[in-house]
Design an enzyme around this catalytic site. Sequence first.
Site, PDB file in Angstrom:
ATOM      1  N   SER A  57       0.842  -1.195   0.000  1.00 51.67           N
ATOM      2  CA  SER A  57       0.000   0.000   0.000  1.00 51.67           C
ATOM      3  C   SER A  57       0.877   1.245   0.000  1.00 51.67           C
ATOM      4  CB  SER A  57      -0.939   0.025   1.228  1.00 51.67           C
ATOM      5  OG  SER A  57      -0.185   0.125   2.424  1.00 51.67           O
ATOM      6  N   GLY A  76       5.056   2.466  -0.729  1.00 52.02           N
ATOM      7  CA  GLY A  76       5.698   1.200  -1.063  1.00 52.02           C
ATOM      8  C   GLY A  76       5.115   0.576  -2.308  1.00 52.02           C
ATOM      9  N   TYR A 115       7.596   8.761  17.227  1.00 50.87           N
ATOM     10  CA  TYR A 115       7.575   8.532  15.776  1.00 50.87           C
ATOM     11  C   TYR A 115       8.555   9.466  15.073  1.00 50.87           C
ATOM     12  CZ  TYR A 115       6.108   8.746  10.910  1.00 50.87           C
ATOM     13  OH  TYR A 115       6.113   8.750   9.541  1.00 50.87           O
TER      14      TYR A 115
END
Length: 249
Positions: free
Chosen positions: A11, A14, A151
């Site tokens: 998805s 990628g 993150y």
Amino acid sequence: MKTVLITGGTSGIGKALVQHFLKEDYQVVLVASNQEKLAKTKDELEDRYREKIYVYAQDLAQIGAAQELYKRIKEDGLEINILINNAGIGLIGSAENIDFGKEEQMMQLNMITVVQLCRLFLVEMYERKEGKILNVASTGAFQPGPYTASYYATKSFVLSYSRAIRREAAKNGVQVCTLCPGTTDTEFFHRTGKKTPAGAMPADKVAEYAYKKLMKNKEIIVPGFLNRLLRVVPVRIKMFFVAIIKNNA
């Protein structure tokens, strides 16, 4: 025919990269954690491009997964010319409320797996005196991210690590580049339970730009004029707006 290995390729960026490399006549090795989605993507792309795609179901957020993937690829006799470390996840929320288990898996996937796959494939690339690695970070790598603290930190790590090994790899004929996309229309936001922000860049546009710059050995690849422009904005100002956006997301 040269072979490219792309993690997280079912998805978003990628998958868009997979399609772009197929158009350029590369043999593709696709890695993802979801077996069903992986098989569906394989069937879809093989039917469209009439090329065989090698797939490996591997949860790269698990300890030891990088070594296991490498072992499987070597057992199948595949030689990887280009490694693209695209798989990654993100978490949004205040630092004290982030789930321990999810945060640990994120750090494993976003940092440790990236390092281990680079380390494993660099050895054989050095022996051949050729190869390319593209590690996917984020524009979030350029400043701390309140309410996405860990993150953003993982992406800063990826950027720093990639720039360092780029210097080491150059003398061995290997190129290491870092992709730092901004907000992109992918499943990232759906996974965090948030809406995709308006103005998000299409994944195929990010992939197209990334491919061109990777082939030109660009050290830091930032798709989108606005994203490149924002790099000159002072860090404190960017942190201020990140905090507002993420806290209200």
